[in-house]
Design a protein around this motif. Structure first.
Motif, PDB file in Angstrom:
ATOM      1  N   LEU A  87     -10.916   2.466   5.452  1.00  0.00           N
ATOM      2  CA  LEU A  87      -9.801   3.412   5.503  1.00  0.00           C
ATOM      3  C   LEU A  87      -8.492   2.762   5.064  1.00  0.00           C
ATOM      4  O   LEU A  87      -7.839   3.216   4.109  1.00  0.00           O
ATOM      5  N   PHE A  88      -8.103   1.692   5.733  1.00  0.00           N
ATOM      6  CA  PHE A  88      -6.782   1.105   5.498  1.00  0.00           C
ATOM      7  C   PHE A  88      -6.693   0.393   4.148  1.00  0.00           C
ATOM      8  O   PHE A  88      -5.661   0.463   3.471  1.00  0.00           O
ATOM      9  N   CYS A  89      -7.766  -0.301   3.756  1.00  0.00           N
ATOM     10  CA  CYS A  89      -7.727  -1.004   2.469  1.00  0.00           C
ATOM     11  C   CYS A  89      -7.664  -0.015   1.310  1.00  0.00           C
ATOM     12  O   CYS A  89      -6.954  -0.243   0.324  1.00  0.00           O
ATOM     13  N   SER A  90      -8.400   1.096   1.415  1.00  0.00           N
ATOM     14  CA  SER A  90      -8.355   2.079   0.336  1.00  0.00           C
ATOM     15  C   SER A  90      -7.001   2.781   0.295  1.00  0.00           C
ATOM     16  O   SER A  90      -6.486   3.080  -0.788  1.00  0.00           O
ATOM     17  N   LEU A  91      -6.415   3.039   1.451  1.00  0.00           N
ATOM     18  CA  LEU A  91      -5.087   3.656   1.483  1.00  0.00           C
ATOM     19  C   LEU A  91      -4.026   2.730   0.906  1.00  0.00           C
ATOM     20  O   LEU A  91      -3.085   3.179   0.246  1.00  0.00           O
ATOM     21  N   ALA A  92      -4.161   1.427   1.150  1.00  0.00           N
ATOM     22  CA  ALA A  92      -3.198   0.472   0.610  1.00  0.00           C
ATOM     23  C   ALA A  92      -3.434   0.211  -0.875  1.00  0.00           C
ATOM     24  O   ALA A  92      -2.478  -0.026  -1.637  1.00  0.00           O
ATOM     25  N   ALA A  93      -4.696   0.251  -1.305  1.00  0.00           N
ATOM     26  CA  ALA A  93      -5.018  -0.059  -2.700  1.00  0.00           C
ATOM     27  C   ALA A  93      -4.615   1.069  -3.644  1.00  0.00           C
ATOM     28  O   ALA A  93      -4.266   0.818  -4.809  1.00  0.00           O
ATOM     29  N   TYR A  94      -4.649   2.312  -3.173  1.00  0.00           N
ATOM     30  CA  TYR A  94      -4.368   3.449  -4.055  1.00  0.00           C
ATOM     31  C   TYR A  94      -2.951   3.405  -4.630  1.00  0.00           C
ATOM     32  O   TYR A  94      -2.774   3.506  -5.855  1.00  0.00           O
ATOM     33  N   PRO A  95      -1.900   3.255  -3.823  1.00  0.00           N
ATOM     34  CA  PRO A  95      -0.563   3.176  -4.434  1.00  0.00           C
ATOM     35  C   PRO A  95      -0.372   1.934  -5.293  1.00  0.00           C
ATOM     36  O   PRO A  95       0.356   1.977  -6.294  1.00  0.00           O
ATOM     37  N   LEU A  96      -1.033   0.815  -4.935  1.00  0.00           N
ATOM     38  CA  LEU A  96      -0.902  -0.391  -5.749  1.00  0.00           C
ATOM     39  C   LEU A  96      -1.579  -0.226  -7.109  1.00  0.00           C
ATOM     40  O   LEU A  96      -1.208  -0.899  -8.071  1.00  0.00           O
TER      41      LEU A  96
END
Length: 278
Positions: free
Chosen positions: A90-99
């Motif tokens: 959950l958190f890694c995908s949420l952080a990776a999307y804007p990057l």
């Protein structure tokens, strides 16, 4: 020797070499299983060593669960590993999307800082992390094992690279259909990155399942011990039963092997076709 014969010979030699390497890699595991299956009357230190037990028995496994709370250790490890995997996805995908997709000032610096944390060994942050867990009241709880593993720099970088490979046209089509940025992340990015999500899940599960140092530091209550700590209890200073140790090691390895067998067919190169079908 003509070309087809040389090709067949080369293929045969490659297969033989791969088979030899596979046997060498599997030999320690086979030896571990063999030791756990040897009966009480059988000498496990024979010379020359015997790979196959002459009197196969499950007695060591019975004593392992009868004399030790292995069920509790397995349950604790399962809870910690499963929640750590879910939090990472959950958190890694949420952080990776804007990057990967959004344009904002300092994006490159943020990515560089995230990647740089991969180089920091755990021993450097161990004491500050322990003090933080004490201050927020999580010491000697399973949450103290889950929260530090809730997101990893490796996971953010892996999923960011996976999201970059997704065609922009898929997002534009989803946007035309009325998807919000969150909808694009859920309906386009996550299905397209399925293989990398499964790879990340396996890495996090194996790392959390086998972690020994951090649980040893943060836990005092034996009822909260995970499997590595429980196995350590089998090797006391006064008595060491190698059959019990081998049986406990086999029990700890089986979930990891089962996970790999179940998920290996899903570990394929990421393709936009997954997003199209989703």
């Amino acid at each position: 020797m003509n070309a087809p014969n040389r090709s067949s010979l080369a293929t045969g030699l490659q297969l033989a070499l791969l088979l030899l390497v596979a046997v060498l890699l599997l030999l320690p595991l086979l030896w571990l299983v063999s030791t756990s299956l040897k009966g009480p009357a059988e000498d496990i230190f024979t010379s020359p060593p015997a790979l196959l037990p002459s009197q196969p028995s499950l007695e060591a496994y019975g004593r392992l669960f009868a004399a030790n709370p292995m069920g509790t250790y397995l349950l604790n490890s399962t809870i910690v590993s499963a929640l750590a995997v879910a939090a990472n996805l959950l958190f890694c995908s949420l952080a990776a999307y804007p990057l990967a997709r959004m344009r904002f000032r300092g994006r490159g610096l943020v990515l560089a800082l995230v990647v740089a944390t991969i180089l920091i060994p755990f021993q450097v942050v161990m004491i500050p992390l322990y003090l933080l867990m004490v201050q927020i009241g999580l010491r000697n709880s399973l949450w103290a094992l889950i929260v530090p593993q809730a997101a990893t720099a490796f996971g953010i970088f892996l999923l960011r690279q996976s999201f970059l490979a997704v065609p922009v046209e898929l997002e534009e089509a989803a946007r035309i259909d009325g998807c919000t940025p969150v909808g694009e992340w859920w309906n386009v990015m996550l299905p397209a990155a399925r293989a990398d999500l499964i790879t990340l899940a396996m890495f996090v599960f194996i790392g959390t399942w086998s972690d020994f140092l951090w649980p040893l530091i943060i836990l005092d209550d034996p009822k909260l011990y995970t499997l590595p700590l429980g196995l350590q209890q089998l090797a006391s200073s006064f008595s060491l039963d190698w059959r019990l140790v081998a049986a406990g090691s086999v029990v700890s390895i089986l979930p990891v092997l089962l996970l790999f067998v179940l998920l290996q067919r899903y570990i394929l190169p990421s393709a936009s076709g997954d997003a199209v079908k989703g």
